[in-house]
Write an enzyme that holds these catalytic residues in place. Structure first.
Site, PDB file in Angstrom:
ATOM      1  N   GLU A   1      -9.689  -8.316  -0.782  1.00 57.57           N
ATOM      2  CA  GLU A   1     -10.728  -7.460  -0.320  1.00 57.57           C
ATOM      3  C   GLU A   1     -10.236  -5.654  -0.420  1.00 57.57           C
ATOM      4  O   GLU A   1     -11.065  -4.853  -0.343  1.00 57.57           O
ATOM      5  CB  GLU A   1     -11.273  -7.495   1.042  1.00 57.57           C
ATOM      6  CG  GLU A   1     -10.360  -6.985   2.216  1.00 57.57           C
ATOM      7  CD  GLU A   1      -9.009  -7.900   2.515  1.00 57.57           C
ATOM      8  OE1 GLU A   1      -8.184  -7.670   3.227  1.00 57.57           O
ATOM      9  OE2 GLU A   1      -8.818  -8.921   1.531  1.00 57.57           O
TER      10      GLU A   1
ATOM     11  N   ARG B   1       1.873   5.329   5.007  1.00 58.82           N
ATOM     12  CA  ARG B   1       2.122   5.241   5.898  1.00 58.82           C
ATOM     13  C   ARG B   1       3.355   4.592   6.719  1.00 58.82           C
ATOM     14  O   ARG B   1       3.970   5.122   7.524  1.00 58.82           O
ATOM     15  CB  ARG B   1       0.937   4.264   6.645  1.00 58.82           C
ATOM     16  CG  ARG B   1       0.890   3.747   8.226  1.00 58.82           C
ATOM     17  CD  ARG B   1       0.277   2.393   8.445  1.00 58.82           C
ATOM     18  NE  ARG B   1       1.205   1.391   7.613  1.00 58.82           N
ATOM     19  CZ  ARG B   1       0.719   0.026   7.579  1.00 58.82           C
ATOM     20  NH1 ARG B   1      -0.581  -0.256   8.073  1.00 58.82           N
ATOM     21  NH2 ARG B   1       1.295  -0.618   6.709  1.00 58.82           N
TER      22      ARG B   1
ATOM     23  N   SER C   1       0.366  -7.604   0.542  1.00 53.94           N
ATOM     24  CA  SER C   1       1.013  -6.798   1.196  1.00 53.94           C
ATOM     25  C   SER C   1       1.614  -7.582   2.745  1.00 53.94           C
ATOM     26  O   SER C   1       0.940  -7.381   3.799  1.00 53.94           O
ATOM     27  CB  SER C   1       0.189  -5.585   1.921  1.00 53.94           C
ATOM     28  OG  SER C   1       0.856  -4.616   2.399  1.00 53.94           O
TER      29      SER C   1
ATOM     30  N   HIS D   1      -4.846  -9.959  -0.446  1.00 54.78           N
ATOM     31  CA  HIS D   1      -5.969  -8.923  -0.057  1.00 54.78           C
ATOM     32  C   HIS D   1      -6.892  -8.883  -1.166  1.00 54.78           C
ATOM     33  O   HIS D   1      -6.892  -7.678  -1.616  1.00 54.78           O
ATOM     34  CB  HIS D   1      -5.482  -7.658   0.744  1.00 54.78           C
ATOM     35  CG  HIS D   1      -4.827  -8.072   1.981  1.00 54.78           C
ATOM     36  ND1 HIS D   1      -5.514  -8.022   3.097  1.00 54.78           N
ATOM     37  CD2 HIS D   1      -3.653  -8.071   2.310  1.00 54.78           C
ATOM     38  CE1 HIS D   1      -4.788  -8.233   4.291  1.00 54.78           C
ATOM     39  NE2 HIS D   1      -3.439  -8.278   3.903  1.00 54.78           N
TER      40      HIS D   1
ATOM     41  N   CYS E   1      -4.525 -13.334   4.805  1.00 47.52           N
ATOM     42  CA  CYS E   1      -3.230 -12.772   5.090  1.00 47.52           C
ATOM     43  C   CYS E   1      -2.562 -13.297   6.449  1.00 47.52           C
ATOM     44  O   CYS E   1      -2.292 -14.327   6.596  1.00 47.52           O
ATOM     45  CB  CYS E   1      -3.112 -11.350   4.780  1.00 47.52           C
ATOM     46  SG  CYS E   1      -1.383 -10.742   4.381  1.00 47.52           S
TER      47      CYS E   1
ATOM     48  N   LYS F   1       9.694  -6.932   1.827  1.00 45.28           N
ATOM     49  CA  LYS F   1       8.195  -6.889   1.885  1.00 45.28           C
ATOM     50  C   LYS F   1       7.779  -7.330   0.522  1.00 45.28           C
ATOM     51  O   LYS F   1       7.978  -6.569  -0.393  1.00 45.28           O
ATOM     52  CB  LYS F   1       7.575  -5.719   2.465  1.00 45.28           C
ATOM     53  CG  LYS F   1       6.018  -5.517   2.663  1.00 45.28           C
ATOM     54  CD  LYS F   1       5.581  -4.350   2.915  1.00 45.28           C
ATOM     55  CE  LYS F   1       3.905  -4.240   3.315  1.00 45.28           C
ATOM     56  NZ  LYS F   1       3.759  -3.172   4.034  1.00 45.28           N
TER      57      LYS F   1
END
Length: 318
Positions: free
Chosen positions: A237, A249, A192, A235, A142, A163
């Site tokens: 992971e 968040r 993301s 991502h 990323c 986003k």
């Protein structure tokens, strides 16, 4: 076979609870085999979460792996206690003389900042330059991918209108490629990020190949043909809950939060998210370790440092 980490690393207990074999350093010293040596540059704010995610994926092979953790000492860490970093992490000065079979550079929530405005940018550049002689294969994730391409080739990032957040259907462009052996025609890939690298800038790079693409998320994975550099713009992971945590968040921070796409059942955030990328993530990391690292690196890195030259062809490795 296990991943070897520093004894008492808190992530060990979580991994063992998931029935994943992790060996501490004392036990590993009793074994007489050639393990792979990996370095993880962890730039994510929740250090322990990211450690656990990556170690879980690295453990799914028959190889023993020594893992060192590094954080940029030029950055003041806010979300992790310094005592934790002192116990389990290295500074760059402490690993500078070492050779590693593989390097993983994580993402960081910094996409909307200019690279040069990042407080540890000069240290990042130093790590990239050092890796050309001391690391065999580097996996960028990323922000780490965008920063790596900028540092190495001057590839700029572009601000996106909104986003990119969610889990997206991604292609396998070359089924014969070692990194995608065993993959289906498509796989799910979490993304993301607020920025992207221009595909046209990457296509003109010598010896690069676009390996995965998404209609909605754009570039997914690109790599040098010799597998010395691999760039993931998403991502793999991530845990099941990570995108949800980031979404909540952002909402709590008063940001324009984007609900992750293709993530909550029926797009209902009151329902628990569905994880659809676990098998692809496990297979990709296993393929990277096997074909880009284990099959290529010399037995003793520091004695055969010429193998780490930037232009060395992994197909000719002894």
């Amino acid at each position: 076979m296990p991943v070897k980490v520093v004894k008492n690393l808190p992530a060990i207990e979580q991994l063992r609870a998931d029935n994943i074999f992790v060996m501490d350093s004392e036990r590993a010293e009793q074994q007489n085999i050639r393990p792979l040596n990996l370095l993880i540059v962890n730039l994510m704010p929740r250090k322990m979460v990211t450690e656990t995610q990556i170690l879980r994926l690295l453990s799914n092979t028959p190889l023993q792996i020594n893992v060192d953790l590094l954080y940029p000492s030029s950055h003041v860490v806010k979300n992790t206690q310094q005592s934790y970093l002192d116990s389990f992490y290295h500074s760059f000065s402490e690993v500078r003389a070492k050779y590693y079979d593989g390097l993983i550079i994580t993402g960081a929530p910094l996409e909307q900042m200019a690279f040069e405005a990042v407080d540890y940018w000069l240290e990042f550049l130093e790590i990239i330059e050092w890796s050309k002689r001391h690391v065999y294969s580097t996996l960028h994730i990323c922000w780490g991918a965008q920063a790596g391409l900028y540092a190495r080739y001057g590839i700029t990032k572009q601000q996106l209108p909104q986003k990119v957040c969610g889990v997206f259907k991604s292609t396998v462009e070359n089924h014969r490629h070692p990194l995608f052996r065993g993959f289906d025609d498509y796989f799910s890939f979490p993304h993301s990020r607020y920025t992207a690298c221009a595909e046209e800038q990457i296509r003109i790079l010598d010896d690069f190949e676009i390996l995965s693409h998404s209609q909605h998320a754009g570039l997914g994975i690109v790599a040098k043909k010799n597998l010395r550099e691999i760039y993931l713009f998403g991502h793999l992971e991530y845990d099941r809950e990570t995108l949800e945590w980031e979404y909540q968040r952002d909402k709590a921070a008063g940001l324009t939060a984007v609900r992750p796409q293709n993530y909550f059942p029926e797009d209902d955030e009151q329902q628990p998210p569905v994880k659809t990328w676990a098998s692809a993530a496990s297979l990709f990391f296993s393929n990277w370790l096997n074909y880009a690292v284990y099959q290529a690196t010399p037995y003793v890195g520091e004695r055969l440092s010429s193998h780490y030259e930037e232009d060395y062809d992994f197909n000719q490795a002894e």
